[in-house]
Design an enzyme around this catalytic site. Sequence first.
Site, PDB file in Angstrom:
ATOM      1  N   HIS A 137      45.910  33.782  33.935  1.00 25.51           N
ATOM      2  CA  HIS A 137      44.808  33.391  34.826  1.00 25.51           C
ATOM      3  C   HIS A 137      43.835  32.539  34.005  1.00 25.51           C
ATOM      4  CE1 HIS A 137      45.167  37.133  37.674  1.00 25.51           C
ATOM      5  NE2 HIS A 137      45.615  36.064  38.292  1.00 25.51           N
TER       6      HIS A 137
ATOM      7  N   CYS B 290      37.529  40.165  34.728  1.00 24.55           N
ATOM      8  CA  CYS B 290      38.475  40.443  35.820  1.00 24.55           C
ATOM      9  C   CYS B 290      37.951  41.503  36.784  1.00 24.55           C
ATOM     10  CB  CYS B 290      39.788  40.971  35.267  1.00 24.55           C
ATOM     11  SG  CYS B 290      40.591  39.929  34.089  1.00 24.55           S
TER      12      CYS B 290
HETATM   13  N1  ARG Z   1      47.181  43.697  36.125  1.00 25.28           N
HETATM   14  C1  ARG Z   1      46.491  42.639  36.786  1.00 25.28           C
HETATM   15  C2  ARG Z   1      47.444  41.527  37.146  1.00 25.28           C
HETATM   16  O1  ARG Z   1      48.347  41.266  36.392  1.00 25.28           O
HETATM   17  C3  ARG Z   1      45.358  42.116  35.938  1.00 25.28           C
HETATM   18  C4  ARG Z   1      44.508  41.104  36.638  1.00 25.28           C
HETATM   19  C5  ARG Z   1      43.477  40.462  35.757  1.00 25.28           C
HETATM   20  N2  ARG Z   1      42.569  39.664  36.502  1.00 25.28           N
HETATM   21  C6  ARG Z   1      42.014  38.505  36.121  1.00 25.28           C
HETATM   22  N3  ARG Z   1      41.109  37.978  36.871  1.00 25.28           N
HETATM   23  N4  ARG Z   1      42.423  37.876  35.041  1.00 25.28           N
HETATM   24  O2  ARG Z   1      47.334  40.901  38.180  1.00 25.28           O
END
Ligand code: ARG
Length: 279
Positions: free
Chosen positions: A158, A253
């Site tokens: 991300h 996050c």
């Molecule tokens: N376990 C989650 C996923 O893989 C973590 C999300 C992290 N969120 C972020 N905004 N980077 O989707």
Amino acid sequence: MCKPDYFKIAYEINPWMNINVPADIVRAKEQWEAIYNTILSLGVKVSLIEPVEGLPDLVFTANAGLVHGKKVILSHFKYPERQPEERYFEKWFSNHDYTCYKLPKGVHFEGEGDAVYYKDILLLGHGFRTELSSHTHIGDITGKAYKSLRLINPHYYHLDTCLLFIEALDLIIYYPGAFDYEGIEIIEGLPSRTLRIYEEDAGLFACNSVCSGTKLLLYKSTERLADKLNELGLEIIPLDTSEFMKSGGSVRCMVLTVSRSKRSEVRNQKQQVRKGENF
Ligand code: ARG
């Protein structure tokens, strides 16, 4: 934000997750409370969404969608494991008087996780979760110009895991190893100072911090980066996110920005960091 009542490592959808390395739920709750209380102590109002059993990643509300005024572009998650979250986020936004926009069927977009407000434009990530084809729709709905940045390193899946804009200092902190050459050129071409961090700090999710004015809510960094950030005028508030890191997430996050204050005062500290300084 969303309390981590049902948080756990139930599946593996990014390289940080390993179902054999479980999260300690007691510690996770303590860590979440510390983040929540710190944010409240900064005078920020926090709204909560109810946790839902069976949806362990609902705690990562940055992925709910992208808010623009009273409009929200709802996420459509890439992985089926997270798709059931969509209707809970949609319900929350409808109950709070947002106009909800959905992208065309099948187009993946993971909200603020892949969208960073930068001055008058948006920086949008794609490559792992969010699809490039979503960007034109996001531009149309928000009426904003945008720059697309391709992510190439699965550990930084991300955009909010590898790039942070600190408005008060007019500074972009990013990890070059997460972007392709073109992306680096785009970032370096933006009219802000840049601080390039090394993998050591990127791996601690230094970019996945929340910034309020010049206060930076950060999990961990090397001493070298911490000193540099202090020198730049940032006050670091360390917050342990070890349990959430097991899921590939840190402070940023767990927070979705639903409203933002007027542009904070841009301080002129040009001497303290040159364009494209490595740290
Ligand atoms: N376990 C989650 C996923 O893989 C973590 C999300 C992290 N969120 C972020 N905004 N980077 O989707």
